[in-house]
Design an enzyme around this catalytic site. Structure first.
Site, PDB file in Angstrom:
ATOM      1  N   CYS A 125       0.823  -1.212   0.000  1.00  0.00           N
ATOM      2  CA  CYS A 125       0.000   0.000   0.000  1.00  0.00           C
ATOM      3  C   CYS A 125       0.859   1.265   0.000  1.00  0.00           C
ATOM      4  O   CYS A 125       0.665   2.154  -0.854  1.00  0.00           O
ATOM      5  CB  CYS A 125      -0.951  -0.017   1.186  1.00  0.00           C
ATOM      6  SG  CYS A 125      -0.179  -0.444   2.752  1.00  0.00           S
TER       7      CYS A 125
HETATM    8  N1  NDP Z   1      -4.337  -4.484   4.845  1.00  0.00           N
HETATM    9  C1  NDP Z   1      -3.747  -3.768   3.892  1.00  0.00           C
HETATM   10  O1  NDP Z   1      -3.943  -2.546   3.778  1.00  0.00           O
HETATM   11  C2  NDP Z   1      -2.839  -4.423   2.912  1.00  0.00           C
HETATM   12  C3  NDP Z   1      -2.443  -5.742   3.048  1.00  0.00           C
HETATM   13  N2  NDP Z   1      -1.594  -6.299   2.137  1.00  0.00           N
HETATM   14  C4  NDP Z   1      -1.154  -7.678   2.264  1.00  0.00           C
HETATM   15  O2  NDP Z   1      -2.235  -8.530   1.884  1.00  0.00           O
HETATM   16  C5  NDP Z   1      -2.221  -9.737   2.648  1.00  0.00           C
HETATM   17  C6  NDP Z   1      -3.550  -9.843   3.397  1.00  0.00           C
HETATM   18  O3  NDP Z   1      -3.683  -8.705   4.225  1.00  0.00           O
HETATM   19  P1  NDP Z   1      -4.987  -8.437   5.090  1.00  0.00           P
HETATM   20  O4  NDP Z   1      -6.199  -8.756   4.316  1.00  0.00           O
HETATM   21  O5  NDP Z   1      -4.825  -7.092   5.658  1.00  0.00           O
HETATM   22  O6  NDP Z   1      -4.792  -9.524   6.254  1.00  0.00           O
HETATM   23  P2  NDP Z   1      -5.872 -10.124   7.258  1.00  0.00           P
HETATM   24  O7  NDP Z   1      -5.121 -10.504   8.482  1.00  0.00           O
HETATM   25  O8  NDP Z   1      -7.033  -9.213   7.397  1.00  0.00           O
HETATM   26  O9  NDP Z   1      -6.343 -11.468   6.518  1.00  0.00           O
HETATM   27  C7  NDP Z   1      -5.468 -12.551   6.286  1.00  0.00           C
HETATM   28  C8  NDP Z   1      -6.262 -13.694   5.676  1.00  0.00           C
HETATM   29  O10 NDP Z   1      -5.396 -14.781   5.388  1.00  0.00           O
HETATM   30  C9  NDP Z   1      -5.916 -15.985   6.029  1.00  0.00           C
HETATM   31  N3  NDP Z   1      -4.748 -16.805   6.337  1.00  0.00           N
HETATM   32  C10 NDP Z   1      -3.825 -16.642   7.328  1.00  0.00           C
HETATM   33  N4  NDP Z   1      -2.873 -17.580   7.237  1.00  0.00           N
HETATM   34  C11 NDP Z   1      -3.176 -18.350   6.154  1.00  0.00           C
HETATM   35  C12 NDP Z   1      -2.578 -19.498   5.553  1.00  0.00           C
HETATM   36  N5  NDP Z   1      -1.454 -20.034   6.029  1.00  0.00           N
HETATM   37  N6  NDP Z   1      -3.178 -20.032   4.466  1.00  0.00           N
HETATM   38  C13 NDP Z   1      -4.333 -19.509   3.982  1.00  0.00           C
HETATM   39  N7  NDP Z   1      -4.960 -18.441   4.514  1.00  0.00           N
HETATM   40  C14 NDP Z   1      -4.377 -17.861   5.588  1.00  0.00           C
HETATM   41  C15 NDP Z   1      -6.688 -15.429   7.228  1.00  0.00           C
HETATM   42  O11 NDP Z   1      -7.669 -16.301   7.685  1.00  0.00           O
HETATM   43  P3  NDP Z   1      -7.357 -17.470   8.763  1.00  0.00           P
HETATM   44  O12 NDP Z   1      -6.153 -17.057   9.576  1.00  0.00           O
HETATM   45  O13 NDP Z   1      -8.599 -17.556   9.577  1.00  0.00           O
HETATM   46  O14 NDP Z   1      -7.089 -18.672   7.941  1.00  0.00           O
HETATM   47  C16 NDP Z   1      -7.350 -14.219   6.570  1.00  0.00           C
HETATM   48  O15 NDP Z   1      -8.441 -14.642   5.773  1.00  0.00           O
HETATM   49  C17 NDP Z   1      -1.007  -9.622   3.594  1.00  0.00           C
HETATM   50  O16 NDP Z   1       0.106 -10.243   3.014  1.00  0.00           O
HETATM   51  C18 NDP Z   1      -0.782  -8.109   3.681  1.00  0.00           C
HETATM   52  O17 NDP Z   1       0.555  -7.823   3.983  1.00  0.00           O
HETATM   53  C19 NDP Z   1      -1.180  -5.616   1.035  1.00  0.00           C
HETATM   54  C20 NDP Z   1      -1.547  -4.305   0.847  1.00  0.00           C
HETATM   55  C21 NDP Z   1      -2.384  -3.603   1.786  1.00  0.00           C
HETATM   56  C1  X2W Z   2      -0.729   0.179   9.090  1.00  0.00           C
HETATM   57  C2  X2W Z   2       0.110  -1.040   8.796  1.00  0.00           C
HETATM   58  O1  X2W Z   2       0.460  -1.787   9.693  1.00  0.00           O
HETATM   59  N1  X2W Z   2       0.415  -1.235   7.523  1.00  0.00           N
HETATM   60  C3  X2W Z   2       1.207  -2.359   7.093  1.00  0.00           C
HETATM   61  C4  X2W Z   2       1.394  -2.321   5.588  1.00  0.00           C
HETATM   62  C5  X2W Z   2       0.300  -3.001   4.825  1.00  0.00           C
HETATM   63  C6  X2W Z   2       0.716  -3.331   3.394  1.00  0.00           C
HETATM   64  O2  X2W Z   2       0.816  -2.696   2.404  1.00  0.00           O
HETATM   65  O3  X2W Z   2       1.071  -4.420   3.170  1.00  0.00           O
HETATM   66  P1  X2W Z   2       2.181  -5.416   2.806  1.00  0.00           P
HETATM   67  O4  X2W Z   2       2.394  -6.037   4.117  1.00  0.00           O
HETATM   68  O5  X2W Z   2       1.544  -6.320   1.859  1.00  0.00           O
HETATM   69  O6  X2W Z   2       3.415  -4.865   2.242  1.00  0.00           O
HETATM   70  C7  X2W Z   2       2.577  -2.356   7.750  1.00  0.00           C
HETATM   71  O7  X2W Z   2       3.152  -1.303   7.965  1.00  0.00           O
HETATM   72  O8  X2W Z   2       3.119  -3.441   7.915  1.00  0.00           O
END
Ligand code: NDP
Ligand code: X2W
Length: 337
Positions: A156
């Protein structure tokens, strides 16, 4: 219709993606998955994300990496909304079965194994797949994304930062002796749905974190091809990122040259909005856009650029959807605006 499976669908980015696929005219949900031992296994998706009640009637199916062959046989693309370390393996298994994969984690965004070890803490087991992965910055890598089987969807903060800096770097306007300084604030959804004290709502006010050591610094530097200073902050709001970027332009660069660089980089790219005033998080919350505005101080040659995105959309699910659109032959903004 392009059938899509989403692993990690109970999380914040997975839910946003499910919503985007659900309303897309050319894509449909094939399955929504969580990890093998998930506490949410077999729950209705809408029992966790109630805004989709009576719209997305799907059950969250628990699954292990080793079972991905079944998922792949029932869909055209797999989206991984999973933690970094889990994605390393999920991508490898998905490719082994021939899937087109869009990984929203950081597992395949960096090329240097030592940098990955330093910032992510694990030894990446699949350097050959890292080389195949295409960085999914949709406005910049569209040609490669169209042919990619592994798309590493950018983080992000890197999306906000690179969208602002790349037009200047590509036009060779940045003074390479002075590092651009990125100060960015994210809402707490950036930390994911899992409970932790640091992202607990009552604990958060406004604080820097990961100072001079955040994993997005090398990601921005690699894909900008220029080192930067990056300082993230956590703010007490749910979603959105505002990045204020200060940089020095090369001697004699005019405001017209800066304006021209942005106009030419983003001509016809409707997800990027070149604003006439400073953008705010409210302007982009719940939208797929990145909003940019800038001002040059002609006395010093310093430029301030502000970039605003929704971290869950342009910073994650929205950009993943842009990449999928490109990969399957559609306009990058299809189904998004
Ligand atoms: N939040 C953000 O703004 C952003 C996030 N990201 C990246 O996107 C990914 C997801 O982020 P986010 O949605 O915030 O995370 P969340 O913690 O909200 O969701 C993670 C999801 O992955 C599942 N999960 C965890 N471990 C496993 C596994 N071993 N196998 C399959 N499913 C699994 C969890 O469910 P359960 O544990 O119940 O199985 C849950 O559905 C991360 O890598 C994050 O770094 C990227 C850009 C922005
Ligand atoms: C507020 C906050 O905690 N933000 C996350 C970044 C989320 C994101 O972009 O995700 P990736 O983990 O996929 O790079 C952090 O700083 O780790």
């Amino acid at each position: 219709m392009i059938r899509v499976s989403i692993v990690g669908a109970s999380g914040y980015t997975g839910a946003e993606l499910a919503a985007l696929v659900h309303k897309h005219p050319q894509f449909q949900i094939a399955g929504l998955y969580v990890s093998e031992n998930s506490a949410d296994a077999y729950k209705p998706f809408s029992s966790i994300h109630g805004q989709f009640a009576y719209q997305i009637d799907r059950t969250l199916i628990p699954i292990a990496e080793s079972q991905i062959g079944k998922i792949v046989s029932e869909c055209d693309a797999v989206f991984l909304c999973t933690p970094h370390a889990a994605s390393v393996e999920w991508v490898a298994q998905a490719r082994h079965h021939g899937a087109v994969v869009f990984d929203l984690s950081g597992a395949y965004r960096l090329s240097d194994l030592n940098v990955i070890k330093k910032y992510y803490g694990f030894d990446h087991k699949y350097p050959e797949l890292l080389q195949q992965a295409v960085y999914g910055l949709a406005e910049w890598n569209h040609e490669a994304i169209r042919k990619a089987d592994i798309v590493a969807v950018p983080g992000c903060y890197p999306t906000a930062s690179l969208s602002a800096l790349k037009p200047l770097q590509e036009a060779d306007l940045i003074d390479s002796n002075v590092l651009p300084i990125i100060n960015a604030t994210s809402g707490v959804s950036g930390a994911g749905r899992r409970a932790s004290l640091t992202s607990s709502y009552c604990e958060v006010s406004l604080n820097p974190y990961g100072v001079l050591g955040h994993r997005h610094q090398p990601e921005i530097a690699e894909h900008l091809d220029h080192p930067v200073i990056f300082t993230p902050h956590l703010g007490n709001f749910k979603r959105g990122i505002l990045a204020t970027i200060t940089l020095k332009l090369r001697e004699g660069i005019s405001e017209n040259q800066v304006n021209a660089a942005y106009a030419s980089a983003y001509e016809g790219k409707s997800i990027v909005r070149l604003r006439q005033s400073w953008p705010s998080i409210a302007d982009v919350e719940g939208t797929p856009f990145v909003d940019l505005h800038w001002q040059l101080d002609p006395q010093t040659g310093y430029l301030v650029v502000v970039s605003a995105i929704d971290n869950l959309l342009k910073g994650a699910a929205g950009q993943a959807m842009q990449c999928a659109n490109l990969r399957f032959g559609y306009a990058s903004s299809k189904g998004l605006i």
